[in-house]
Design an enzyme around this catalytic site. Structure first.
Site, PDB file in Angstrom:
ATOM      1  N   ASP A  70       0.069  -5.209   3.096  1.00 52.19           N
ATOM      2  CA  ASP A  70      -0.971  -6.165   2.715  1.00 52.19           C
ATOM      3  C   ASP A  70      -0.282  -7.500   2.421  1.00 52.19           C
ATOM      4  O   ASP A  70       0.912  -7.672   2.703  1.00 52.19           O
ATOM      5  CB  ASP A  70      -1.829  -5.624   1.556  1.00 52.19           C
ATOM      6  N   CYS A  91       2.895  -2.440  -0.017  1.00 54.93           N
ATOM      7  CA  CYS A  91       1.870  -3.201  -0.738  1.00 54.93           C
ATOM      8  C   CYS A  91       2.464  -3.551  -2.095  1.00 54.93           C
ATOM      9  O   CYS A  91       3.690  -3.574  -2.236  1.00 54.93           O
ATOM     10  CB  CYS A  91       0.541  -2.449  -0.815  1.00 54.93           C
ATOM     11  N   THR A 125       2.380  -1.916  -5.071  1.00 54.89           N
ATOM     12  CA  THR A 125       3.026  -0.741  -5.662  1.00 54.89           C
ATOM     13  C   THR A 125       3.509   0.257  -4.631  1.00 54.89           C
ATOM     14  O   THR A 125       4.268   1.170  -4.966  1.00 54.89           O
ATOM     15  CB  THR A 125       2.023   0.002  -6.556  1.00 54.89           C
ATOM     16  N   HIS A 169      12.793  18.058   3.149  1.00 54.87           N
ATOM     17  CA  HIS A 169      11.922  19.174   2.750  1.00 54.87           C
ATOM     18  C   HIS A 169      10.483  19.027   3.228  1.00 54.87           C
ATOM     19  O   HIS A 169       9.823  20.017   3.527  1.00 54.87           O
ATOM     20  CB  HIS A 169      11.899  19.316   1.222  1.00 54.87           C
ATOM     21  N   HIS A 171      11.188  25.464   4.425  1.00 56.18           N
ATOM     22  CA  HIS A 171      10.238  24.378   4.192  1.00 56.18           C
ATOM     23  C   HIS A 171       9.117  24.356   5.231  1.00 56.18           C
ATOM     24  O   HIS A 171       8.057  23.777   4.992  1.00 56.18           O
ATOM     25  CB  HIS A 171      10.962  23.032   4.201  1.00 56.18           C
TER      26      HIS A 171
HETATM   27  C1  RB5 Z   1      -3.109  -5.947  -4.411  1.00 58.77           C
HETATM   28  O1  RB5 Z   1      -3.328  -6.762  -5.526  1.00 58.77           O
HETATM   29  C2  RB5 Z   1      -2.586  -4.589  -4.876  1.00 58.77           C
HETATM   30  O2  RB5 Z   1      -3.612  -3.868  -5.471  1.00 58.77           O
HETATM   31  C3  RB5 Z   1      -1.989  -3.831  -3.709  1.00 58.77           C
HETATM   32  O3  RB5 Z   1      -0.965  -4.570  -3.142  1.00 58.77           O
HETATM   33  C4  RB5 Z   1      -1.375  -2.478  -4.030  1.00 58.77           C
HETATM   34  O4  RB5 Z   1      -0.498  -2.545  -5.108  1.00 58.77           O
HETATM   35  C5  RB5 Z   1      -2.304  -1.367  -4.146  1.00 58.77           C
HETATM   36  O5  RB5 Z   1      -1.933  -0.189  -4.317  1.00 58.77           O
END
Ligand code: RB5
Length: 148
Positions: A8, A65, A67, A98, A133
């Site tokens: 993203d 993204c 996180t 695995h 596995h």
């Molecule tokens: C965008 O603000 C954020 O929510 C996205 O990049 C991500 O972390 C979502 O899991």
């Protein structure tokens, strides 16, 4: 080896650094977007990369993204995708050995560039071990069949 890339807007810069890193190792990539910092929605890119890997158009996928969580969840909704969200190399390696993961997701707000590249290299170096596995990975596929 052909790697599908996706991110993203938050993950865009790190994705481009990973792309450069892969090209320096002569690894081919296909970028499924996004192409700028303009705000967008991570499920679009998780799904696109997941589809490319599930259809065999690409061998593996790497997603970024904020996180790594949302975009990894999106990829995991595609049948045949086993995506791991990682912020350290140990899980990246074991997920290959695995769980035969075929998509790696990371968070640009979680890992720095050097750590991200170390995770990428470790993940790509990991070979699926099969053996004990294999039954468990098959059980994951069986869950998908029960849903469809
Ligand atoms: C965008 O603000 C954020 O929510 C996205 O990049 C991500 O972390 C979502 O899991």
């Amino acid at each position: 080896m052909k790697i599908a890339l996706g991110s993203d807007h938050v993950g865009y810069d790190l994705k481009k650094e990973i792309e450069k890193h892969l090209h320096a190792m002569s690894i081919e990539t296909v970028d499924f977007g996004t192409d700028s910092h303009e705000r967008t929605d991570y499920p679009i890119y998780g799904e696109a990369v997941g589809n490319a890997v599930a259809k065999g158009e690409c061998d593996k996928g790497i997603l970024i993204c904020g996180t790594g969580v949302g975009i990894g969840l999106a990829a995991n909704k595609v049948n045949g995708i086993r995506a791991v969200t990682c912020s350290e190399p140990y899980s990246a390696l074991l997920s290959r050995q695995h769980n035969d993961t075929n998509v790696l997701s990371m968070g640009a707000r979680v890992v720095g560039l050097d750590l991200a590249l170390m995770i990428v290299d470790t993940w790509l170096s990991g070979e699926y071990e099969g053996g004990r596995h294999a039954k468990r990975v098959q059980m994951l596929a069986d869950i998908e069949k029960k849903q469809n």
